[in-house]
Design a protein around this motif. Structure first.
Motif, mmCIF file in Angstrom:
data_model
loop_
_atom_site.group_PDB
_atom_site.id
_atom_site.type_symbol
_atom_site.label_atom_id
_atom_site.label_comp_id
_atom_site.label_asym_id
_atom_site.label_seq_id
_atom_site.Cartn_x
_atom_site.Cartn_y
_atom_site.Cartn_z
ATOM 1 N N ILE A 616 1.267 -1.126 -0.019
ATOM 2 C CA ILE A 616 -0.416 0.103 -0.115
ATOM 3 C C ILE A 616 1.221 1.138 -0.105
ATOM 4 N N TYR A 617 1.778 1.465 0.370
ATOM 5 C CA TYR A 617 3.076 2.143 1.219
ATOM 6 C C TYR A 617 3.401 2.661 -0.712
ATOM 7 N N MET A 618 3.906 1.571 -1.292
ATOM 8 C CA MET A 618 4.121 1.663 -2.774
ATOM 9 C C MET A 618 3.455 2.255 -3.693
ATOM 10 N N ILE A 619 2.058 1.883 -3.255
ATOM 11 C CA ILE A 619 1.217 2.558 -4.133
ATOM 12 C C ILE A 619 1.531 4.142 -4.432
ATOM 13 N N ASP A 620 0.926 4.929 -2.795
ATOM 14 C CA ASP A 620 1.181 5.990 -2.149
ATOM 15 C C ASP A 620 1.969 6.195 -2.480
ATOM 16 N N SER A 696 -11.664 -6.491 -17.881
ATOM 17 C CA SER A 696 -11.194 -6.110 -16.933
ATOM 18 C C SER A 696 -9.470 -5.336 -16.841
ATOM 19 N N ASP A 697 -9.237 -4.377 -16.376
ATOM 20 C CA ASP A 697 -8.051 -4.288 -16.330
ATOM 21 C C ASP A 697 -7.428 -4.565 -17.696
ATOM 22 N N TYR A 698 -7.769 -4.255 -18.497
ATOM 23 C CA TYR A 698 -6.771 -4.564 -19.890
ATOM 24 C C TYR A 698 -5.901 -3.450 -20.853
ATOM 25 N N ALA A 699 -6.779 -2.069 -20.070
ATOM 26 C CA ALA A 699 -6.650 -0.692 -20.692
ATOM 27 C C ALA A 699 -6.264 -0.093 -19.158
ATOM 28 N N SER A 700 -5.719 -0.560 -18.522
ATOM 29 C CA SER A 700 -4.928 0.030 -17.349
ATOM 30 C C SER A 700 -3.664 0.592 -17.117
ATOM 31 N N LYS A 701 -4.130 2.043 -16.933
ATOM 32 C CA LYS A 701 -3.077 3.428 -16.421
ATOM 33 C C LYS A 701 -2.188 3.579 -15.110
ATOM 34 N N ALA A 702 -1.038 4.093 -15.707
ATOM 35 C CA ALA A 702 -0.142 4.674 -14.438
ATOM 36 C C ALA A 702 -0.183 5.787 -14.135
ATOM 37 N N TRP A 703 -1.876 5.909 -13.846
ATOM 38 C CA TRP A 703 -2.032 7.726 -13.496
ATOM 39 C C TRP A 703 -2.444 8.364 -12.266
ATOM 40 N N GLY A 704 -2.233 9.174 -11.804
ATOM 41 C CA GLY A 704 -2.009 10.063 -10.821
ATOM 42 C C GLY A 704 -3.783 10.164 -10.308
ATOM 43 N N GLY A 705 -3.998 10.054 -9.311
ATOM 44 C CA GLY A 705 -5.091 9.930 -8.934
ATOM 45 C C GLY A 705 -5.910 8.831 -9.036
ATOM 46 N N LEU A 706 -5.745 8.036 -10.113
ATOM 47 C CA LEU A 706 -6.343 6.265 -10.244
ATOM 48 C C LEU A 706 -5.552 5.754 -9.397
ATOM 49 N N MET A 707 -4.665 5.425 -9.211
ATOM 50 C CA MET A 707 -3.323 4.851 -8.159
ATOM 51 C C MET A 707 -4.211 4.859 -7.119
ATOM 52 N N THR A 708 -4.599 6.379 -6.564
ATOM 53 C CA THR A 708 -5.133 5.950 -4.850
ATOM 54 C C THR A 708 -6.474 5.392 -4.638
ATOM 55 N N SER A 709 -7.458 6.488 -5.680
ATOM 56 C CA SER A 709 -8.341 6.249 -5.741
ATOM 57 C C SER A 709 -9.350 5.090 -6.425
ATOM 58 N N TYR A 710 -8.655 3.788 -7.321
ATOM 59 C CA TYR A 710 -9.378 2.889 -7.443
ATOM 60 C C TYR A 710 -8.048 1.720 -7.673
ATOM 61 N N TYR A 711 -6.794 1.537 -7.448
ATOM 62 C CA TYR A 711 -6.014 -0.194 -7.220
ATOM 63 C C TYR A 711 -5.291 0.703 -5.861
ATOM 64 N N LYS A 712 -5.626 1.268 -4.885
ATOM 65 C CA LYS A 712 -4.586 1.314 -3.924
ATOM 66 C C LYS A 712 -6.646 1.223 -2.874
ATOM 67 N N PRO A 713 -7.716 0.803 -2.849
ATOM 68 C CA PRO A 713 -8.721 0.700 -2.532
ATOM 69 C C PRO A 713 -8.713 -1.029 -2.685
ATOM 70 N N ARG A 714 -8.741 -0.983 -3.795
ATOM 71 C CA ARG A 714 -8.623 -2.606 -4.237
ATOM 72 C C ARG A 714 -7.389 -3.750 -3.243
ATOM 73 N N TRP A 715 -6.177 -2.664 -3.294
ATOM 74 C CA TRP A 715 -4.623 -3.014 -2.869
ATOM 75 C C TRP A 715 -5.095 -3.534 -1.209
ATOM 76 N N CYS A 716 -5.970 -2.128 -0.654
ATOM 77 C CA CYS A 716 -6.355 -2.633 1.164
ATOM 78 C C CYS A 716 -7.515 -3.634 0.658
ATOM 79 N N ILE A 717 -8.143 -3.946 0.344
ATOM 80 C CA ILE A 717 -9.351 -4.445 -0.221
ATOM 81 C C ILE A 717 -8.633 -6.149 0.404
ATOM 82 N N PHE A 718 -8.215 -6.249 -0.672
ATOM 83 C CA PHE A 718 -7.357 -8.045 -0.471
ATOM 84 C C PHE A 718 -6.279 -8.195 0.131
ATOM 85 N N VAL A 719 -5.696 -6.669 0.843
ATOM 86 C CA VAL A 719 -4.996 -7.047 1.778
ATOM 87 C C VAL A 719 -5.148 -7.673 2.929
ATOM 88 N N ASN A 720 -6.583 -6.810 3.444
ATOM 89 C CA ASN A 720 -7.424 -6.574 5.276
ATOM 90 C C ASN A 720 -7.862 -7.878 4.790
#
Length: 782
Positions: A616-620, A696-720
């Motif tokens: 999670i820290y790395m995504i931030d 799903s995720d075929y057209a994913s992007k490494a974009w600021g804002g997308l990291m913390t609003s979409y990818y980070k919550p998914r990984w938080c759900i997964f880790v928790n």
């Protein structure tokens, strides 16, 4: 050496005459991009061996200093002149124009250096092609005229003379369908949303999805049509020959209500989509109505844009299965389609993407390909894009498409993914070998699914089109770097070393089991199946990740030699991009360590939680870096989508709007609803890619804002979830349900921060902090 190309001269029905060509377009380009006064320092002229834009003959130019002391560029076509101008700008003035960074041409000195001796250039192929049909959705879905004007200047300077031109095609199609009696409702149920039009054009999907059952409004169609007029006018002005759409045969389901005797079949299911959105209805080319609709489509197109081309893009089986594999059936489909084109435009040349022969190779046997292509009985009436030449060339197994003219192409990018990647050896050596071994090769082309970085790979192939020997990539990269960082009085040697390291690592993939790597961060989390070179989850690396760290250190250390680099837009973009790759690569071992700890009987809950927190820290951290540069921002994509609601609200009125405003709905509310629809479409494409995550995720992007609003919550759900559920308590179905609930909810969110870098952190300070906290990741442990 080029005698074989002269056998394929297109000499009939020249569309644009010499008198119609004007060098004023070059002066206008210079005035747009360089300093006031620069245009007067150039003189342009056509050479005696002038060629029309549609002639299949190589371009050539000469750059010199005239007797009146101007920079004189002479060429045998307008494209030759723009190519010569680019050669002068990059090799003598050392300035260029770049994706994301913008034009750096204005940094040329006020008094431009004059050539000391003549500089000659000659293309080795007559055509330089650009665009994939899907680029118009993955990258250009919400482009404005400003975006297109920049793109067309980029194409012109790089010698592209055969660009695909899909924008606004729906306007013509709607008119054709209305002409035969289909209702607005019939047509609206067929057309797809702005971010998915490419696959509707291919016959892969139909209709649109999202909250409120919004359909594509006529205001969008009208606005895109007006935009296309400007695009085509500029293409022609710059000496390009546009490739325009044709009628493919895919029609609304209601076609039989107006043509009850029509011969139709249902196309195949595509991409896991339900029949509601797939299995498009196909009007067989053998039906007389097919030719009637083709003539209507092309005649309306010529009336709207003028007689500006003879090239028509037409793909009927792009990732679709033909109704039958019978050889006669396949031949007749192509024969009748070809005849419909010739009936509509006797000079028509059918351009087709050759992707189908690779993507469905199990169906397209050599015998079926030969039978299908034999339906076009005049070879010169067809032009085939060998779409994926750098990775899976089809020209060899098809014996150069059995004599049909074809273009050697580089896809490179899938879905607009952003990993550092390239095949420098393939795109220099292989096209030259193909030119020597195939008598029907007539061009080199760029066919990326999305334009999302790695620009040097696209420059390299277009420049190879002007060099009869494989380009020396070491020398090429060095020259490219010098021009890229213009604006600094010096180019630190570290910059050359950084790019040479990238050249021999990320840009030197020779393992054709791996394509462009995809960031593991951007995949929906799971305990298995995320790491490897599978078709949609290409997370395996084809290079040693430490090489990228070495390149990053060269790049970063260059700023210590010349601190002014921190203010250089090229350096800012490149440092963000390479930092992105370093952090993305570091995420892989961190994820694997987390899974090992979770699986271990000796790993405590605290250890599992701690290793998960590192992800999670790395995504931030990645989001902080990306958010310093607008080119890497979610807001750029979403704001562009929403802005079209205002643009379409003022579009020319259609006499029969497909989606009229509901009675009692205010203009402001209607505009807001339209903006919500466009934003939903934009969000959905880069995440779920379908109403239920079909791709799903075929057209994913490494974009600021997308990291913390979409990818980070998914990984938080997964880790928790994994912290709380170990061993027999783990339920993969339950976890997948939690993730999908979040993903579906995100599609219509409204309160996601558009700029995560709210405190205005500077890139240098963020990098300094990351290096201090993550010395191992950035190779600073010595």
């Amino acid at each position: 050496m080029l005698f074989h190309q002269l056998l394929f001269l297109f000499v009939a029905n020249t569309i644009i005459s010499v008198s119609a060509q004007s060098t004023q377009a070059l002066h206008d380009l210079i005035s747009r991009r360089l300093l006031p006064g620069h245009a007067a320092q150039f003189s342009f002229s056509f050479s005696k061996d002038y060629k029309s834009p549609t002639e299949l003959r190589n371009d050539s130019y000469v750059i010199s200093t005239s007797t009146s002391n101007t920079i004189a560029i002479s060429g045998n076509s307008l494209t030759a002149l723009t190519s010569g101008l680019h050669r002068y700008l990059t090799d003598i003035a050392h300035v260029d124009i770049y994706w994301f960074i913008g034009s750096r041409l204005h940094l040329a000195p006020s008094y431009l250096p004059r050539p000391k001796s003549p500089v000659l250039g000659s293309s080795i192929v007559p055509w330089r092609y650009h665009f994939n049909t899907v680029t118009f959705s993955y990258t250009a879905a919400f482009w404005t005229w400003d975006d297109w004007e920049f793109e067309l200047d980029w194409l012109a300077l790089r010698g592209v003379n055969l660009p695909l031109a899909w924008v606004g095609a729906e306007k013509i199609l709607v008119q054709v369908f209305q002409e035969i009696g289909l209702t607005d409702s019939d047509i609206a149920s067929f057309l797809s949303g702005p971010a998915f039009q490419a696959w509707n054009r291919f016959g892969n999907i139909q209709g649109s999805w999202g909250p409120g059952n919004t359909t594509l409004p006529m205001s969008w169609i009208d606005s895109q049509f007006e935009l296309q007029k400007k695009i085509l006018a500029r293409m022609v002005e710059l000496g390009m020959t546009p490739v325009l759409p044709a009628f493919t045969g895919y029609v609304p389901r209601a076609i039989l209500t107006v043509l009850p005797n029509a011969t139709v079949v249902n196309g195949s299911q595509w991409g896991g989509f339900s029949p509601q959105y797939s299995n498009d209805t196909f009007l067989e080319p053998s039906d007389e109505a097919f030719t009637r609709l083709q003539k209507s489509f092309i005649s309306k197109q010529i009336a709207a844009y003028g007689n500006i081309t003879r090239f028509y893009t037409l793909d009927q089986y792009n990732e679709n299965d033909p109704h039958s594999g019978d050889l006669d059936y396949l031949r007749n489909v192509m024969y009748n389609t070809w005849q419909s084109l010739k009936a509509a435009d006797p000079a028509a040349v059918w351009l087709m993407q050759g992707w189908l022969f690779y993507e469905k190779s199990y169906f397209w046997t050599d015998a079926r390909i030969k039978a299908y292509l034999s339906g076009v009985e005049v070879d010169e009436d067809m032009l085939i894009l060998d779409l994926f030449s750098e990775y899976q060339p089809q020209w060899q197994r098809t014996n150069s498409y059995f004599g049909k003219p074809w273009i050697w192409c580089q896809v490179h990018d899938f879905g607009g993914n952003m990993g550092l990647y390239g095949q420098v050896m393939n795109v220099t050596i292989n096209p030259i070998e193909a030119l020597h071994n195939s008598s029907s090769l007539v061009g080199f082309g760029l066919t990326p699914e999305g334009q999302e970085g790695n620009e040097i790979m696209y420059d390299l192939l277009l420049d190879q089109a002007w060099d009869g020997s494989p380009i020396d990539t070491a020398a090429y990269f060095r020259k490219w770097v010098r021009t890229r960082y213009v604006g600094n009085n010096s180019i630190p040697e570290n910059l050359y070393s950084a790019w040479d390291t990238l050249r021999t690592s990320v840009y030197n993939n020779t393992n054709l089991t791996n394509a462009m790597p995809k960031s593991l961060i951007e995949l929906s989390p799971n305990i298995t199946g995320l790491f490897g070179p599978t078709s949609l989850q290409r997370t395996a690396l084809h290079y040693d990740p430490e090489e990228v760290v070495v390149a990053w250190n060269f790049l970063h250390d260059a700023s210590a030699v010349d601190p002014r680099l921190w203010d250089n837009p090229s350096y800012q973009y490149d440092l963000v991009d390479v930092t992105r790759q370093v952090l993305t690569n570091a995420f892989i071992p961190a994820y694997l360590q987390f899974i090992r700890c979770w699986n271990s009987s000796t790993g405590s809950a605290e250890q599992v939680n701690a290793t998960g927190a590192e992800l999670i820290y790395m995504i931030d951290d990645l989001d902080r870096v990306l958010s310093t540069n607008e080119a890497f921002s979610l807001s750029r994509w979403l704001d562009a989508a929403r802005a079209w609601a205002n643009a379409t609200a003022t579009a020319p009125a259609s006499p029969q709007p497909l989606t009229p405003s509901a009675s009692g709905t205010s203009t402001s509310n209607a505009t807001s609803q339209l903006a919500d629809f466009y934003e939903y479409d934009a969000r959905n494409q880069i995440t779920l890619w379908g109403p239920n995550g079909e791709i799903s995720d075929y057209a994913s992007k490494a974009w600021g804002g997308l990291m913390t609003s979409y990818y980070k919550p998914r990984w938080c759900i997964f880790v928790n979830y994994l912290v709380q559920h170990r061993g027999p308590d783990y339920n993969g179905t339950e976890l997948a349900g939690l993730l999908r609930k979040f993903e579906l909810g995100w599609q219509t969110e409204k309160d996601i921060p558009r700029n995560r870098n709210r405190e205005g952190e500077s890139l240098d300070k963020i990098i300094e902090d990351l290096v201090t906290r993550l010395p191992v990741v950035f190779g600073k442990t010595g």
